[in-house]
Design a protein around this motif. Structure first.
Motif, short mmCIF file in Angstrom:
data_model
loop_
_atom_site.label_atom_id
_atom_site.label_comp_id
_atom_site.label_asym_id
_atom_site.label_seq_id
_atom_site.Cartn_x
_atom_site.Cartn_y
_atom_site.Cartn_z
N PRO B 81 0.93 -1.13 -0.17
CA PRO B 81 -0.09 -0.02 -0.17
C PRO B 81 0.95 1.40 -0.08
O PRO B 81 1.84 1.31 0.65
N VAL B 82 0.68 1.99 -0.80
CA VAL B 82 1.39 3.36 -1.10
C VAL B 82 0.97 4.27 0.25
O VAL B 82 -0.19 4.68 0.74
N ALA B 83 1.90 4.60 0.98
CA ALA B 83 1.56 5.37 2.41
C ALA B 83 1.47 6.98 1.84
O ALA B 83 2.31 7.60 1.08
N ARG B 84 0.38 7.49 2.34
CA ARG B 84 0.35 9.09 2.12
C ARG B 84 0.95 9.85 3.32
O ARG B 84 1.15 11.12 3.02
N ASP B 85 1.25 9.22 4.16
CA ASP B 85 2.00 10.10 5.40
C ASP B 85 3.68 9.87 5.30
O ASP B 85 4.14 9.92 6.60
N GLY B 86 4.12 10.04 4.39
CA GLY B 86 5.61 10.05 4.44
C GLY B 86 6.43 9.06 3.89
O GLY B 86 5.89 7.57 3.98
N PRO B 87 7.75 9.16 3.47
CA PRO B 87 8.63 8.11 3.04
C PRO B 87 8.83 7.14 4.11
O PRO B 87 8.96 5.82 3.98
N GLY B 88 8.78 7.42 5.63
CA GLY B 88 9.14 6.52 6.67
C GLY B 88 8.20 5.63 6.44
O GLY B 88 8.38 4.49 6.85
N GLN B 89 6.71 5.87 6.50
CA GLN B 89 5.83 4.80 6.41
C GLN B 89 5.92 3.90 5.06
O GLN B 89 5.51 2.91 5.26
N ALA B 90 6.36 4.95 4.09
CA ALA B 90 6.39 4.17 2.82
C ALA B 90 7.70 2.84 2.82
O ALA B 90 7.27 1.85 2.37
N LEU B 91 8.53 3.24 3.38
CA LEU B 91 9.55 2.30 3.80
C LEU B 91 9.11 1.07 4.75
O LEU B 91 9.33 0.06 4.32
N ALA B 92 8.40 1.50 5.69
CA ALA B 92 7.95 0.31 6.77
C ALA B 92 7.13 -0.52 5.81
O ALA B 92 7.11 -1.74 6.07
N ALA B 93 5.99 0.11 4.88
CA ALA B 93 5.27 -0.92 4.35
C ALA B 93 5.92 -1.86 3.39
O ALA B 93 5.62 -2.77 3.24
N ARG B 94 6.99 -0.96 2.60
CA ARG B 94 7.75 -2.02 1.51
C ARG B 94 8.49 -3.18 2.24
O ARG B 94 8.64 -4.25 1.71
N ALA B 95 9.09 -2.68 3.23
CA ALA B 95 9.81 -3.80 4.10
C ALA B 95 9.02 -4.81 4.59
O ALA B 95 9.43 -6.08 4.70
N GLN B 96 8.06 -4.52 5.14
CA GLN B 96 7.13 -5.49 5.84
C GLN B 96 6.41 -6.31 4.60
O GLN B 96 6.42 -7.50 4.69
N ALA B 97 6.42 -5.90 3.35
CA ALA B 97 5.88 -6.65 2.37
C ALA B 97 7.20 -7.67 2.08
O ALA B 97 6.51 -8.93 1.83
N TRP B 98 8.25 -7.56 1.89
CA TRP B 98 9.07 -8.74 1.69
C TRP B 98 9.22 -9.39 2.62
O TRP B 98 9.32 -10.80 2.78
N PHE B 99 9.44 -9.02 4.06
CA PHE B 99 9.30 -9.81 5.35
C PHE B 99 8.19 -10.80 5.44
O PHE B 99 8.26 -11.97 5.49
N ASP B 100 7.09 -10.21 5.00
CA ASP B 100 5.74 -11.02 5.05
C ASP B 100 5.75 -12.21 3.80
O ASP B 100 5.14 -13.27 4.19
N PHE B 101 6.26 -11.52 2.83
CA PHE B 101 6.31 -12.88 1.67
C PHE B 101 6.98 -13.88 1.95
O PHE B 101 7.05 -14.96 2.00
#
Lengths: 223, 223
Positions: B81-101
């Motif tokens: 999910p594209v975070a609208r609340d800044g690159p820190g949240q974008a990083l967290a979402a993308r990192a969590q995505a590969w971890f979850d995979f």
């Protein structure tokens, strides 16, 4: 001890060690499932019957091999130079000791994480697995103690020690498989940087309680 | 495209996929060295000759399998999910995505790190290995880009992304092998804590330049 008994013990130890060397090679080649007592015996120059007088099963050989490896790890950590300049330096020295041990002995990490056959603990009884887990935990205890001396409470020290171990193991995995090259980085340099940051963070935290206190708190448990 | 050509392509894709499914099972059971095209063919219900019309060698099958896995990883990261609340949240979402995979698909991690046979890249030509490394690197690029958007320069973003990947892989390894239990910790919670700290550190660092700048600097290269 009588000289005769001593000699007998020395021979027993030497034979046991020969069997373990042969077993290490067979496990790394064939995996835990693919290995057989017959093949281990052949490599060690014994009959399978002779092997069974030392070990009751293939799994018992694997467990003995792993336990011996963890004992060497434990010595490496315990023998790390005692830092006179504070617990932060003690932590760094002890953490570097286990990292260096596995960096120099990648096959020990394969064995320790069952990587000889995918990341699945196989064949070990849960009792043996529990015992090995406990020995590994004990080997890493000095790092946890250093974290407590730096001012962390027992729970936080355990969490940080787990994260530290995971970080180093991840870097070692990337180094041993060559995956670190895709990032053009050095596993050792990144490990040292992580430890330095950890020391800075914990030292800063103890001077300013609560600053980072909320960030290492687990918010769920694995299923 | 003609309907006939389309049908032919769909059949080719389906056959290829059947072969890859069979290959995955064989590699995970027998390791890369122990696997044979003959056995893969048997499982897929083909003759070895038919397999060779799709793949030129066992190693080519392994590479195709791994590449497909990395493509799924890439989609997972890209689709976070594209975070609208800044690159820190974008990083967290993308990192969590590969971890979850990888948390949900431990066998993909086995394959990706050659853990089917100890941590040794085997059998792949260096060209194939290089190509796979490059694809994995690309899959993780969105995290690096988020780190740059947070204010890190290219070198620092690459270093932090490497450390982040290592941290997650180490935690996944401990979770998949059950080693995490000896610490009574949650891999997912520790990963989230690491990401939160990273975001805090980089955000803090960009507001106070130089505060942590010296601590992630590699001081050597691996041999």
């Amino acid at each position: 001890m009588h000289a005769k008994l001593q000699r007998r013990q020395a021979l027993t130890d030497a034979r046991r060690s020969l069997v373990l060397d042969a077993a290490r090679a067979v496990f790394l080649e064939a995996g835990i499932e693919g290995a057989s007592v017959r093949e281990i015996a052949r490599r060690a120059g014994y009959t399978p019957g002779a092997i069974y007088s030392y070990f009751e099963s293939k799994e018992a050989i694997y467990a003995a091999l792993l336990d011996e490896s963890i004992q060497r790890l434990q010595s490496a950590v315990a023998d790390a130079p005692v830092a006179r300049d504070g617990p932060g330096q003690a932590l760094a020295a002890r953490a570097q000791a286990w990292f260096d041990f596995y960096a120099a002995n990648p096959r020990e990490l394969d064995l320790g994480f069952y990587l000889v056959q995918g990341m699945r603990p196989r064949g070990l009884t849960s009792e043996l697995d529990h015992e090995l887990n406990d020995h590994l935990y004990q080997a890493l205890r000095p790092c946890e103690e250093a974290l407590q001396e730096m001012g962390l409470d027992a729970d936080a020290a355990l969490r940080e020690n787990t994260a530290l171990f995971a970080h180093g193991v991840g870097l070692l995995l990337m180094q041993h498989t060559g995956r670190i090259r895709m990032f053009r980085q050095s596993a050792d340099a990144l490990f040292k940087a992580y430890v330095a940051q950890l020391v800075q963070r914990v030292d800063g935290g103890s001077r300013q309680p609560g600053l980072f206190g909320g960030t290492v708190q687990p918010d769920s448990t694995d299923t």
